[in-house]
Scaffold this active site. Structure first.
Site, short mmCIF file in Angstrom:
data_model
loop_
_atom_site.label_atom_id
_atom_site.label_comp_id
_atom_site.label_asym_id
_atom_site.label_seq_id
_atom_site.Cartn_x
_atom_site.Cartn_y
_atom_site.Cartn_z
N TYR B 15 35.66 38.48 -21.56
CA TYR B 15 35.05 37.14 -21.58
C TYR B 15 34.37 36.82 -20.25
CZ TYR B 15 34.88 32.07 -21.10
OH TYR B 15 34.47 30.79 -20.83
N ASP B 39 36.26 21.78 -22.21
CA ASP B 39 35.98 22.16 -20.82
C ASP B 39 35.15 21.05 -20.17
OD1 ASP B 39 35.18 23.27 -18.43
OD2 ASP B 39 34.48 25.14 -19.29
#
Lengths: 122, 122
Positions: B15, B39
């Site tokens: 990732y 986020d």
């Protein structure tokens, strides 16, 4: 519902201090009545409710404990942090924990990420 | 369902590498179709689904990005980790993230804990 980062960090520091100097019931009293505790995450067991949580902490009481907050991040009414805990001067574990809090500042959930590879024999 | 810590760390490193060298769609492709992304945690917005998630990463694409995994903890089919990300050589952020994975190794949820106090101007 959201807390300032300083307030959340205060909740976490109070928890780490109580793990050192308080009884299992003192630590459990920081949790909400219907809180959940998963330690370690993925271990297959989730402790539900303050009584079960007190039982979890009784398992580690008796040993001399030290704790140190290493990194702290706030997120609304949640906190994520890295800390070190030493048990009986014999081993050190450095988990990453995530805690959620209710409006009264009680812990509503605690999840501790760590495994054998995060344990150091002292 | 559970992964070995090394496997989970591999998912996380993939990732972080894709955030550096891939497109927004490449990063989104690491997520499950119905994944969720928050986020920062507590920011009030949860991105739901791979298309919304691609949109989130498009907002940061274009800038030169570096990432570095600083601490990693495994937990069953989940991972918690601290990493550093620099954006355009101008700022560095050090979030704590929690990711969950499905049996195919796709990210099913990502939650990033950080705030203004975790940003350093370079």
């Amino acid at each position: 519902m959201s807390f300032e980062p300083d307030v959340l960090q205060g909740f976490v520091q109070r928890y780490l201090d109580t793990v050192v100097s308080g009884s299992a019931d003192d630590v459990a009293a920081l949790y909400a009545e219907d809180a959940t505790l998963e330690d370690p995450v993925g271990g297959g067991e989730v402790h539900i409710g303050r009584q079960a949580i007190a039982g979890f902490y009784k398992n580690v009481s008796g040993a001399e404990i030290t704790t140190q907050l290493l990194s702290f991040r706030a997120g609304g009414s949640e906190a994520a942090f890295v800390f070190a805990i030493t048990v009986g001067g014999a081993m050190k574990i450095e988990p990453i924990e995530v805690m959620t809090f209710n409006a009264d500042g009680q812990i509503t959930s605690m999840r501790a990420f760590w495994g054998p590879q995060d344990v150091t024999q002292l």
